[in-house]
Enzyme design. Structure first.
Site, PDB file in Angstrom:
ATOM      1  N   HIS A 169      -1.963   1.794   6.241  1.00 58.80           N
ATOM      2  CA  HIS A 169      -1.167   2.074   5.041  1.00 58.80           C
ATOM      3  C   HIS A 169      -1.184   0.872   4.106  1.00 58.80           C
ATOM      4  O   HIS A 169      -1.389   1.012   2.894  1.00 58.80           O
ATOM      5  CB  HIS A 169       0.264   2.405   5.448  1.00 58.80           C
ATOM      6  CG  HIS A 169       1.204   2.609   4.304  1.00 58.80           C
ATOM      7  ND1 HIS A 169       1.597   3.854   3.868  1.00 58.80           N
ATOM      8  CD2 HIS A 169       1.834   1.719   3.490  1.00 58.80           C
ATOM      9  CE1 HIS A 169       2.417   3.719   2.839  1.00 58.80           C
ATOM     10  NE2 HIS A 169       2.586   2.431   2.600  1.00 58.80           N
ATOM     11  N   GLU A 170      -0.989  -0.319   4.661  1.00 55.65           N
ATOM     12  CA  GLU A 170      -1.005  -1.531   3.833  1.00 55.65           C
ATOM     13  C   GLU A 170      -2.394  -1.789   3.265  1.00 55.65           C
ATOM     14  O   GLU A 170      -2.537  -2.198   2.108  1.00 55.65           O
ATOM     15  CB  GLU A 170      -0.526  -2.733   4.649  1.00 55.65           C
ATOM     16  CG  GLU A 170       0.896  -2.608   5.161  1.00 55.65           C
ATOM     17  CD  GLU A 170       1.892  -2.298   4.061  1.00 55.65           C
ATOM     18  OE1 GLU A 170       1.780  -2.876   2.963  1.00 55.65           O
ATOM     19  OE2 GLU A 170       2.773  -1.444   4.278  1.00 55.65           O
ATOM     20  N   GLU A 218       2.664   5.413  -2.553  1.00 54.56           N
ATOM     21  CA  GLU A 218       2.966   5.471  -1.121  1.00 54.56           C
ATOM     22  C   GLU A 218       2.343   6.703  -0.474  1.00 54.56           C
ATOM     23  O   GLU A 218       1.891   6.659   0.678  1.00 54.56           O
ATOM     24  CB  GLU A 218       4.476   5.461  -0.899  1.00 54.56           C
ATOM     25  CG  GLU A 218       5.160   4.162  -1.286  1.00 54.56           C
ATOM     26  CD  GLU A 218       4.602   2.964  -0.541  1.00 54.56           C
ATOM     27  OE1 GLU A 218       4.352   3.092   0.685  1.00 54.56           O
ATOM     28  OE2 GLU A 218       4.399   1.910  -1.161  1.00 54.56           O
TER      29      GLU A 218
END
Length: 322
Positions: A169-170, A218
């Site tokens: 995700h990062e 996100e």
């Protein structure tokens, strides 16, 4: 592929947030718990020619175009973010954390290398930081290698596959060059509020637009997590644990039940009144609600776009240490 955003001095891309902007859920640490990881390949394929737009969420694309259309926004952000701020954030993070490497927490280092390989980008540095707040975030300083910071409480909370999904995700923020607008979301509105007269009105408008974009970003990065995990239940389990998990309850949580909860929320918020309440709930959040993120990733995992990416991927050529 260069991971540092071209026009960003610094950015934050956290995995999780709750009531106020850029805050996180808190989970208690379980004392005297020794964490060991058995490393093997979590994914069966890598994406050799992956481009950010191959998995970018439509809302991310749409809101990015809106931000780029705002005259002078890039220049304002650079003016507000100077060298001193960069150094403060850099030293604050690397001075209070442990740098992961092949000689330090090597299992975590391997998870990062694998995730970066799958997403076809250079691996950033990884730091582990002591904190009771389960969170992870990414920073990029101009001219320096970007790095990811993971809190110890998040390591305690997640399985190895789930933790790698968080790292992915990062990495999604780096892959998509989210640094420009994440910087603005953290710095620009604060600076605009300090301007007398119309500054507050300008800041309010920018803040709403930036938060709308951050929430969309996100969703894109949750897709990056799925590309690495290659199992939607792994990503959804992370979201479930961030919403209401702790180490002592982790093995009792049920992903299918959480997905049913997400569907119930969608149904309840589909009425005019529900739609209004839902917008009021999310308007000032930097992250979408966990149930909405779970529903989004579940739907994308069933999409033709996701299946097409998998069909064009390359099988893993090697196996990590066991």
């Amino acid at each position: 592929m260069a991971a540092v955003p071209l026009s960003s001095a610094l950015f934050f891309g956290s995995i999780n947030a709750k009531n106020s902007k850029f805050s996180s859920f808190t989970s208690p640490l379980k004392k005297n718990r020794r964490i060991r990881f058995s490393i093997c390949r979590a994914a069966s394929v890598v994406f050799r020619d992956l481009d950010a737009d191959d998995f970018r969420h439509p809302l991310d694309k749409q809101n990015t175009l809106i931000l780029r259309a705002i005259p002078g926004l890039n220049e304002i952000g650079k003016a507000l973010l100077g060298t001193i701020t960069e150094q403060i954030m850099l030293l604050e993070n690397i001075g209070t954390s442990v740098l992961v490497s092949k000689n330090q927490l090597s299992d975590l280092h391997q998870l990062m290398l694998e995730a970066a390989e799958i997403l076809n980008l250079d691996a950033p540095d990884l730091y582990i930081r002591q904190s009771p707040v389960p969170n992870a975030y990414t920073l990029a300083i101009s001219g320096k290698k970007p790095f990811v910071v993971v809190h110890t409480s998040l390591v305690e909370l997640l399985t190895r596959k789930e933790l790698q999904a968080v790292l992915a995700h990062e990495l999604g923020h780096l892959k998509c060059d989210h640094g420009v607008w994440l910087t603005f979301a953290n710095i620009l509105t604060l600076g605009a509020y300090s301007v007398p007269g119309l500054g507050g009105l300008i800041a309010q408008g920018l803040e709403e637009q930036l938060l709308r974009w951050v929430r969309a970003a996100e969703l894109t990065c949750d897709r990056a997590a799925l590309l690495v995990a290659q199992d939607p239940k792994v990503v959804i389990s992370v979201l479930m644990k961030l919403a209401g998990g702790c180490p002592s309850l982790a093995d009792q949580l049920n992903v299918d039940a959480f997905l049913e909860q997400a569907r119930s929320y969608e149904k309840a918020s589909s009425s005019p009144v529900g739609w209004y309440i839902r917008n009021a709930q999310t308007r000032q959040l930097s992250h979408p609600l966990p149930v909405l993120r779970a529903r989004e990733i579940d739907e994308w995992s069933r999409s033709e776009d996701y299946r097409s990416l998998l069909s064009h991927a390359t099988p893993m050529n090697s196996v990590g240490k066991v």
